[in-house]
Design a protein around this motif. Structure first.
Motif, PDB file in Angstrom:
ATOM      1  N   SER A  19      34.948  11.422  40.919  1.00  0.00           N
ATOM      2  CA  SER A  19      34.930  12.595  41.064  1.00  0.00           C
ATOM      3  C   SER A  19      34.288  13.057  39.400  1.00  0.00           C
ATOM      4  CB  SER A  19      35.627  13.687  40.518  1.00  0.00           C
ATOM      5  OG  SER A  19      36.799  13.198  39.070  1.00  0.00           O
ATOM      6  N   TYR A  20      33.228  13.485  39.169  1.00  0.00           N
ATOM      7  CA  TYR A  20      32.171  13.443  38.638  1.00  0.00           C
ATOM      8  C   TYR A  20      32.269  15.373  37.453  1.00  0.00           C
ATOM      9  CZ  TYR A  20      27.319  13.116  36.738  1.00  0.00           C
ATOM     10  OH  TYR A  20      26.016  13.258  35.957  1.00  0.00           O
ATOM     11  N   LEU A  21      31.589  15.291  35.947  1.00  0.00           N
ATOM     12  CA  LEU A  21      31.510  16.521  35.865  1.00  0.00           C
ATOM     13  C   LEU A  21      30.288  16.292  34.717  1.00  0.00           C
ATOM     14  CD1 LEU A  21      32.812  19.365  34.930  1.00  0.00           C
ATOM     15  CD2 LEU A  21      33.639  18.344  32.513  1.00  0.00           C
ATOM     16  N   ALA A  22      28.915  16.914  35.218  1.00  0.00           N
ATOM     17  CA  ALA A  22      28.093  16.916  35.132  1.00  0.00           C
ATOM     18  C   ALA A  22      27.808  17.597  33.701  1.00  0.00           C
ATOM     19  CB  ALA A  22      27.199  17.823  36.306  1.00  0.00           C
ATOM     20  N   PRO A  23      26.950  17.336  33.051  1.00  0.00           N
ATOM     21  CA  PRO A  23      25.823  18.129  32.002  1.00  0.00           C
ATOM     22  C   PRO A  23      25.854  19.504  32.123  1.00  0.00           C
ATOM     23  CG  PRO A  23      24.694  16.827  32.809  1.00  0.00           C
ATOM     24  CD  PRO A  23      25.999  15.883  33.213  1.00  0.00           C
ATOM     25  N   HIS A  24      26.568  20.427  31.769  1.00  0.00           N
ATOM     26  CA  HIS A  24      26.049  21.779  31.461  1.00  0.00           C
ATOM     27  C   HIS A  24      26.472  22.502  30.294  1.00  0.00           C
ATOM     28  CE1 HIS A  24      30.520  21.135  32.344  1.00  0.00           C
ATOM     29  NE2 HIS A  24      30.519  22.614  31.898  1.00  0.00           N
ATOM     30  N   VAL A  25      25.052  23.922  30.522  1.00  0.00           N
ATOM     31  CA  VAL A  25      25.311  24.208  29.222  1.00  0.00           C
ATOM     32  C   VAL A  25      26.676  25.514  28.847  1.00  0.00           C
ATOM     33  CG1 VAL A  25      24.051  26.307  27.492  1.00  0.00           C
ATOM     34  CG2 VAL A  25      23.332  24.918  28.538  1.00  0.00           C
ATOM     35  N   GLY A 338      29.925  33.356  35.295  1.00  0.00           N
ATOM     36  CA  GLY A 338      30.299  32.785  33.866  1.00  0.00           C
ATOM     37  C   GLY A 338      29.618  31.624  33.325  1.00  0.00           C
ATOM     38  N   CYS A 339      28.930  30.814  34.671  1.00  0.00           N
ATOM     39  CA  CYS A 339      29.385  30.069  34.119  1.00  0.00           C
ATOM     40  C   CYS A 339      27.856  29.009  34.199  1.00  0.00           C
ATOM     41  CB  CYS A 339      29.940  28.476  35.266  1.00  0.00           C
ATOM     42  SG  CYS A 339      29.775  29.250  36.774  1.00  0.00           S
ATOM     43  N   CYS A 340      26.550  29.964  34.204  1.00  0.00           N
ATOM     44  CA  CYS A 340      25.955  29.569  34.326  1.00  0.00           C
ATOM     45  C   CYS A 340      24.954  30.613  32.662  1.00  0.00           C
ATOM     46  CB  CYS A 340      24.498  30.391  35.624  1.00  0.00           C
ATOM     47  SG  CYS A 340      25.308  29.136  36.119  1.00  0.00           S
ATOM     48  N   VAL A 341      24.845  30.009  31.494  1.00  0.00           N
ATOM     49  CA  VAL A 341      25.176  30.658  30.550  1.00  0.00           C
ATOM     50  C   VAL A 341      23.956  30.545  29.312  1.00  0.00           C
ATOM     51  CG1 VAL A 341      27.732  31.030  30.212  1.00  0.00           C
ATOM     52  CG2 VAL A 341      27.154  29.048  29.323  1.00  0.00           C
ATOM     53  N   ARG A 342      22.908  29.241  30.493  1.00  0.00           N
ATOM     54  CA  ARG A 342      21.936  29.206  29.457  1.00  0.00           C
ATOM     55  C   ARG A 342      21.066  30.316  29.537  1.00  0.00           C
ATOM     56  NH1 ARG A 342      18.326  23.959  29.141  1.00  0.00           N
ATOM     57  NH2 ARG A 342      16.641  24.377  28.263  1.00  0.00           N
ATOM     58  N   ASP A 343      20.960  31.379  28.422  1.00  0.00           N
ATOM     59  CA  ASP A 343      20.177  32.339  28.529  1.00  0.00           C
ATOM     60  C   ASP A 343      20.248  32.865  26.774  1.00  0.00           C
ATOM     61  OD1 ASP A 343      20.042  35.195  29.490  1.00  0.00           O
ATOM     62  OD2 ASP A 343      21.350  35.805  27.873  1.00  0.00           O
ATOM     63  N   ARG A 345      21.051  35.527  24.708  1.00  0.00           N
ATOM     64  CA  ARG A 345      22.184  36.255  24.191  1.00  0.00           C
ATOM     65  C   ARG A 345      23.205  35.758  24.283  1.00  0.00           C
ATOM     66  NH1 ARG A 345      21.790  40.349  29.520  1.00  0.00           N
ATOM     67  NH2 ARG A 345      21.155  38.172  30.743  1.00  0.00           N
ATOM     68  N   ASN A 346      23.269  34.060  24.470  1.00  0.00           N
ATOM     69  CA  ASN A 346      24.362  32.827  23.835  1.00  0.00           C
ATOM     70  C   ASN A 346      25.107  33.447  24.052  1.00  0.00           C
ATOM     71  OD1 ASN A 346      21.892  31.420  22.024  1.00  0.00           O
ATOM     72  ND2 ASN A 346      22.656  33.019  21.078  1.00  0.00           N
ATOM     73  N   PRO A 347      26.023  33.416  25.165  1.00  0.00           N
ATOM     74  CA  PRO A 347      27.118  33.677  26.126  1.00  0.00           C
ATOM     75  C   PRO A 347      27.791  32.370  26.526  1.00  0.00           C
ATOM     76  CG  PRO A 347      25.656  34.322  28.182  1.00  0.00           C
ATOM     77  CD  PRO A 347      24.859  34.026  26.975  1.00  0.00           C
ATOM     78  N   PRO A 348      29.179  32.969  25.334  1.00  0.00           N
ATOM     79  CA  PRO A 348      30.144  31.626  25.899  1.00  0.00           C
ATOM     80  C   PRO A 348      30.540  30.981  27.705  1.00  0.00           C
ATOM     81  CG  PRO A 348      31.313  33.582  24.465  1.00  0.00           C
ATOM     82  CD  PRO A 348      30.167  33.315  24.717  1.00  0.00           C
ATOM     83  N   ILE A 349      30.149  30.046  27.346  1.00  0.00           N
ATOM     84  CA  ILE A 349      31.226  29.398  29.344  1.00  0.00           C
ATOM     85  C   ILE A 349      32.122  30.526  29.354  1.00  0.00           C
ATOM     86  CG2 ILE A 349      32.123  28.002  28.694  1.00  0.00           C
ATOM     87  CD1 ILE A 349      31.054  26.601  31.329  1.00  0.00           C
ATOM     88  N   TYR A 350      32.840  30.894  30.699  1.00  0.00           N
ATOM     89  CA  TYR A 350      33.715  31.692  31.000  1.00  0.00           C
ATOM     90  C   TYR A 350      33.937  31.865  32.525  1.00  0.00           C
ATOM     91  CZ  TYR A 350      31.445  36.363  32.023  1.00  0.00           C
ATOM     92  OH  TYR A 350      30.662  37.229  32.858  1.00  0.00           O
TER      93      TYR A 350
END
Length: 663
Positions: A19-25, A338-343, A345-350
Motif C-alpha cells: 500500500s502507498y499513500l500519495a502526496p496530496h494537498v 473534502g479531499c480535493c482542497v487545492r483552492d 479559499r484554502n479549506p483544510p482537508i476533511y
C-alpha cells in the motif's frame, strides 16, 4: 498471486504491505513547516500497515508558491525531521515529496513570474508563464538537489519527484506545453534526465520515485499511453518506482475525479501502454480503487507492484489493517467533497465519512479525557440518548460507543438511514448504498440500543436530561418548497405540481411523459444528481439555475466541468441566471437576473432542489444539542461533522463536571 498484504522488497527496503499513500494537498501545513496536525494525520495511517507514505509535495525553490499553504522544502528541515521520527516509530517508509509547479502555479503569493518550458496560459487563472532560461533550469535542478540533502539529513527513506499534474517536469515532457527550439525542446526528456542523474548522486541507494502522468487526455497531442512507454522504458532502471496518474494542462479535473469516473478508471490507460512486462519499472497503480478486491485486481490483472490507496485511507485510516482481518472499513464514497482542497479559499482537508480527518491529534486528547472521566466516576454511569437514526444520529451513536455505558437511538420510522435511505437507491453515486449498509451493520454489531418506530415526546426528554444523561437531537428534515404558488392548482392535471427530489427519484417512470423542470436555487449537488438520474433514463427535462453555470457547489469536487458537459451533451434545455420563481397555472415564471426580463417555462412538474427543513421546530425552544438537519440544512459531510463535534462537546462537559467533583 500477489496480495495487498504482502511484505514487499523495493531496493534495500522491506515494506509492511503493498500500500502507498500519495502526496496530496491538505492545507493544514504552513510554508515553513509540516504541522503537528499533519504529522498526526500521517501517523494515524502509518500505524495501520501502510507501506509507503509520501509527504505533501514541497516546492524546491522560493519562486514556486502554487497555493498559500504549500510547503517550501528549504524551510522544512526541523519539522521534516520530527515527521520522519514519528512515522519511523511505525513500519512505514517516509518519502519526501518534491515538486515545482511551473506554469501551473500562481504568482499571487510569490509575486514572481511563473516559469514553464514555453509560454502557455494556465487554464483556470489564465496566467501566462514565461519560458525558463538555462540558468533558471539549473537553479531548479539545484533546488531539487538541495531538497534531497534536507531529506537525507532528516532521515527520509527517499524522495518522489512530481512529473504528474501541476508539475514543471510534465510540462517539459509534453508537446502541449513544450515548444522550445533548443535542446530542451528537441529532447523533451532532457530535464528529467539531468534531474535524475543529479538527485541519484545525492540519494545513493535511497528510494527515488517518479509520479508520472501517462495520459494528458488530449487527442491532438501531449503524453498518451501509446507514447508514455518511451519515458518509462528509458527511466526504468533509474527510478525505484513510477506512480502513474492521468491529466494535463487541459484536463486538471480528470486527475482526481469523483465517482463518475468509475472503478479502476486508470485501467484502460495502463492497458493501452505497449506491453514490456519484463523491462518495465515498478508501477504504483492508482485511480478508482475503493475495495480490497479493487486493490488485488490492480496487482494481479493490471501488473501493479504497489497500490495507491490515498482516497480510501482518508475515508478510513485503518483500511489496510481492517481488510487484513476481514473487517469492513468505512467505504469511501468518491464524492471529493473534502479531499480535493487545492483552492484559493484554502479549506483544510476533511472527509464526508470521516470527520476526524485532519484532527487526529484532537481525537487523542478526547479519548484520554473520556478514559480519565470514566476512571474517576463511581455512580451513576453516563448514558446518552439520540433522537433520530439518520446519518447524523448514526454517526453520533458510533462516535459515542466506548465513552458511555449506554447509547440509545430513538427512531420514529421503521428503519435507519433517514434521507440517505431514501436517496441512495436512486442516487447516481452507487457508493451511497455501500455507506448506508456500512452504518447499519456497524450499529447492529455494536452495543447501541436501537428503538425503531418510537415517537419521542420533547417534554418527556426534558425530564430525563441531566449532566450524566445528555440528549442529542438528530431528528432530520422534510421537504417544504420555497417556491411561491400563486394559483389554486386543484387536481394533479390542472396545473404544474411542485415535488421533492425524493418523489422524482421514486416516481420517475410515472412522470416520464410529463414536462419536468428542475429548479436549483443554490447550485447544489442534489440538482445535478437529479439531472444525471434523468439523463441515464432518457427522460427529458428543463434545468433552471440562478447561476451562470450549473452546480457551482461542485467546485471542490472536480465535477464542475463534468456536470456542465454532461448536461449540455444530453440536449436538455438549460435556463441560467433565473430568479424569483412563481408557480402559476401555465408553468414556472421567473425573472432573468441578467436582463430583468420575465421568463416563462410551461411544465407539468417542478422539482424544487432547495434544502430540506427541520422536521420538528419544537426542539429549537428546548435545551438540547441539535445536529444534522435538525439544526440547519446539512450535507452528508456537515452531518457527520456535527455528530463528531457534538460527542466531543458532551465528553468535555462530562470531564469538566467530574473534575469539579459534581455529577
Amino acid at each position: 498471486m500477489k496480495s495487498l498484504f504482502d511484505k514487499y522488497e523495493i531496493s534495500s527496503y522491506e515494506l509492511s504491505s503493498r500500500s502507498y499513500l500519495a502526496p496530496h494537498v491538505t492545507n493544514i501545513n504552513r510554508r515553513d513547516r509540516f504541522s503537528q496536525r499533519y504529522i498526526s494525520y500521517l501517523k494515524e495511517r502509518a500505524i495501520n500497515q501502510v507501506g509507503i507514505i509520501v509527504t505533501e509535495y514541497a516546492s524546491v525553490t522560493s519562486d514556486d508558491w502554487p497555493y498559500e499553504y504549500a510547503p517550501l522544502a528549504p524551510l522544512l528541515g526541523p519539522s521534516l525531521r520530527g515527521l520522519v521520527d514519528q512515522i519511523h516509530e511505525t513500519n512505514a517508509k517516509v518519502i519526501f515529496g518534491l515538486s515545482h509547479s511551473g506554469g501551473q502555479g500562481s504568482s499571487a503569493y510569490s509575486q514572481q513570474v511563473l516559469l514553464g518550458p514555453s509560454p502557455f496560459p494556465e487554464t483556470n487563472s489564465r496566467e501566462l508563464c514565461t519560458g525558463a532560461s538555462h540558468d533558471q533550469i539549473n537553479e531548479i535542478i539545484n533546488g531539487f538537489c538541495n531538497a534531497c540533502k534536507i531529506g537525507l539529513e532528516a532521515g527520509c527513506d527517499g524522495i518522489e519527484i512530481n512529473g504528474g499534474q501541476f508539475s514543471l517536469i510534465r510540462q517539459f515532457l509534453s508537446s502541449l506545453t513544450n515548444v522550445r527550439d533548443d535542446e530542451y525542446g528537441s529532447d523533451r526528456l532532457r530535464l528529467l534526465n539531468e534531474l535524475t542523474e543529479a538527485t541519484r548522486k545525492i540519494m545513493g541507494n535511497r528510494l527515488i520515485g517518479l509520479r508520472l502522468s501517462i495520459d494528458e487526455l488530449a487527442a491532438w497531442g501531449g503524453i498518451s499511453p501509446e507514447n508514455a512507454h518511451e519515458i518509462t522504458d528509458q527511466f526504468r532502471d533509474r527510478f525505484d518506482y513510477i506512480a502513474i496518474e492521468r491529466g494535463g494542462i487541459y484536463s486538471q479535473s480528470e486527475t482526481d475525479p469523483d465517482f463518475h469516473a468509475g472503478i479502476l478508471f486508470m485501467a484502460d490507460a495502463i492497458k493501452r501502454m505497449p506491453p514490456k512486462v519484463e523491462s518495465r519499472p515498478r508501477i504504483v497503480f492508482g485511480g478508482g480503487i475503493y475495495t480490497i478486491e479493487d486493490a488485488n485486481f490492480a496487482l494481479n490483472e493490471l501488473g501493479a507492484d504497489l497500490v495507491d490507496l490515498t482516497k480510501v485511507l482518508i475515508a478510513d485510516s485503518m483500511f489496510v489493517a481492517k481488510s487484513a482481518k476481514d473487517l469492513a472499513p468505512t467505504p469511501c464514497i468518491a464524492c471529493n467533497r473534502g479531499c480535493c482542497v487545492r483552492d484559493s479559499r484554502n479549506p483544510p482537508i476533511y472527509c464526508t465519512v470521516n470527520p476526524r480527518v485532519g484532527n487526529e491529534d484532537t481525537q487523542i486528547k478526547t479519548q484520554i479525557k473520556s478514559v480519565t472521566h470514566r476512571n474517576l466516576m463511581d455512580k451513576p454511569k453516563p448514558r446518552l440518548s439520540i433522537v433520530g437514526g439518520g446519518i447524523a444520529g448514526m454517526h453520533a451513536a458510533l462516535e459515542a460507543v466506548g465513552h458511555f455505558d449506554q447509547v440509545t437511538i430513538y427512531e420514529a420510522s421503521s428503519h435507519l438511514g433517514g434521507l440517505l435511505a431514501k436517496y441512495s437507491p436512486f442516487h447516481p453515486n452507487y457508493h451511497m448504498q455501500a455507506l448506508l449498509s456500512h452504518y447499519i451493520k456497524q450499529i447492529n454489531e455494536s452495543p447501541i440500543k436501537l428503538l425503531l418506530e418510537y415517537e419521542v415526546d420533547p417534554d418527556e426528554l426534558m425530564e430525563r436530561q441531566s449532566s450524566l444523561n445528555p440528549i442529542i437531537i438528530a431528528s432530520g428534515s422534510q421537504f417544504n418548497t420555497t417556491i411561491p404558488v400563486h394559483c389554486d392548482l386543484g387536481q394533479f392535471d390542472s396545473g404544474p405540481r411542485v415535488i421533492s427530489p425524493i418523489e422524482l427519484f421514486s416516481k420517475a417512470e410515472e412522470l416520464a411523459g410529463k414536462s419536468i423542470v428542475i429548479y436549483d436555487p443554490i447550485g447544489a449537488e442534489t440538482a445535478v444528481a437529479l439531472a444525471d438520474f434523468l439523463i441515464l433514463r432518457n427522460i427529458s427535462f428543463h434545468f433552471v439555475t440562478t447561476d451562470s453555470i450549473i452546480g457551482t457547489g461542485l467546485s471542490l469536487t472536480n465535477d464542475l466541468v463534468g456536470a456542465n458537459h454532461r448536461l449540455l451533451r444530453s440536449g436538455n434545455e438549460v435556463t441560467y441566471e433565473a430568479v424569483s420563481p412563481i408557480v402559476q397555472h401555465d408553468g414556472l415564471h421567473l425573472i432573468s437576473s441578467f436582463s430583468s426580463e420575465p421568463i416563462s417555462i410551461p411544465c407539468d412538474i417542478i422539482v424544487d432542489a432547495s434544502p430540506y427543513r427541520a422536521n420538528d421546530i419544537r426542539w429549537r425552544d428546548l435545551n438540547f444539542e441539535l445536529i444534522g438537519d435538525a439544526q440547519a440544512p446539512r450535507t452528508l459531510a456537515h452531518a457527520t461533522y456535527d455528530a463528531k463535534v457534538a460527542i466531543e462537546g458532551v465528553i468535555e462537559k462530562l470531564y469538566a463536571s467530574t473534575n469539579q467533583g459534581g455529577h
